[in-house]
Design a protein around this motif. Sequence first.
Motif: not given
Lengths: 246, 354
Positions: B95-103, B254-271
Amino acid sequence: MKLVLDGVAVTIEGTPIVREAGLVVGPGAFAALVGPNGCGKSTLLRAVYRALRPAAGLISLDEEDLRQLSHRETARRIAVVAQEYPAELDFTVEDVVLMGRTPHKRPLSRTTGDDRQRCAEALERVDMAGRASRSFATLSGGEKQRVLIARALAQESRLLLLDEPTNHLDIRHQLDVLHLVRDLGLTTLAALHDLNHAREFADRVYVMDTGRVVADELTPEVIARVFGVRAVPRTQYAFERLKEET
Amino acid sequence: MTLTQKATGRAAPIARRGSTFGLVLGLLAGAVVFATWLAVSIGAVSVGLAECWGIVADQLFPGSVARTWTPVQEQIVWDFRLPRALLAILVGAGLAVVGAVLQALVRNPLADPFLLGVSSGASLGAVAVFVLGASTLGGLSLSAAAFGGSLMALVLVYVLAQRGGRLTPARLVLAGVALHFLFQAIYSYILQQAQSGRAAQQVLFWLLGSLGGARWEMLPIPAVVLGAGVAYLLVQHRPLNALAAGEDTATSLGVHVGAFRLQLFVLTSLLVGVMVATSGAIAFVGLMVPHAARLLVGADHRRVLPVSALLGAAFLQLVDIAARTVDAPRELALTIVTAVFGAPFFLWLLRRRA
């Protein structure tokens, strides 16, 4: 590094914002982009650093089509000082400048002493040495802008894009920032709102109006047509005032 | 003085922070172990601190220590308290890690899985399985339904918050809050309509967070998801920092924002899905812990993520001990305890920011 834009058009949600923009910034030159609010300056810059995908036209760096490059490769060539401050989370000045090393690092590689050295040098160049551990959010507007320029320097790109870098600064800090940027000697394209600054600091001034680059110099006719105000260069203004008074 | 020498001189405070980071990690790891030790020892049947180690050692290496405990104590420690304590570590850290990522994702230090509707999405999925039965949902397991719910919530929030191809943090939070209440209304309705009042009460208790159902076989999935998630996020700490600085900034770095954000979304919802499926929706951990972590080691995610994970684990362990002992023999729902700390913390945060 030479930047060429040819026939660039950008559409956001079906609305064309940039219709046909063309300009050239020669190696080491400082070009200013001016125009009324909403004319598409920021949008054009965002297309150059690939936050937006152009609907048409060509953007090239040293004869290389930008679309052929990955985002990471683009970031090694183009550094940006946008109107966006990393102030929400409590980053330190060094954290912010170190972000400039992002395109040079592989996912598993560590931040090295060499990276920190480059950051320290970048901070020194913008006269912010010794403030690496300060909280970015607590800096003044002028200091924040300097730190963002240091981040761009740490990125070691040869093209620098600035989106209204003097916004919200008092006149002294506006001049400070513009002197600093001009003296870096990088190929620079800056959206500016102050016409006098553009004339004074830039090697060439491109004028935008309703999504088009309509002129590449600031004549009184262009200013009257684009901005809807009568304006004359300062020397001429002074001369005319002198005539009226005598 | 050469440039190099000057630069090294300036680098000194940063080096100090590096060693502070190591010290913080060490102390927090110690705190997690100590809190877990306490959690295993404390309860209706008290087991001596030394016996706790003995039982664990005996289970791992049979016959290695002299038995000074009763078989009942052994059963209580090994079958109930230890898996529960380990689950507390996993859920707290997750939960703490998810909070950090969402913030970082919404660039708002007040974001947490609740504010974005993710927790209530997961709860909705879990309630649907609980009350309507797995068969009506095509034999979905509780974890899968909770994951589906949290993913659905994140996708909806993501779509609703988008405008002109840009995602504004303020819209993200507003859309999240609206969906949170909508999901809450739907699962409350399902619960009200449910036939058995007792089952409904059980679900309600579980919704407010409980580690009471912990068993050994529940641990592998959260452990694997958490381990893989944290490893991935640590590898991506630079793009995460860049994204926390702003979308355009991240793109220009140099970050591909769209793809990276999607990865974060999937990861946080999985967690979140996995954590809610095992322990219900525990509020405030994801909000408070990353803040405390940033106060300790700064905002760089290479440091924030591991410190958040350890801090979250230690915190939830202590919270669970309190939940079991304050009103013994009854147990309090975990959110009641976290809210006692969380609400004042939230208010302090608002005042501090204002």
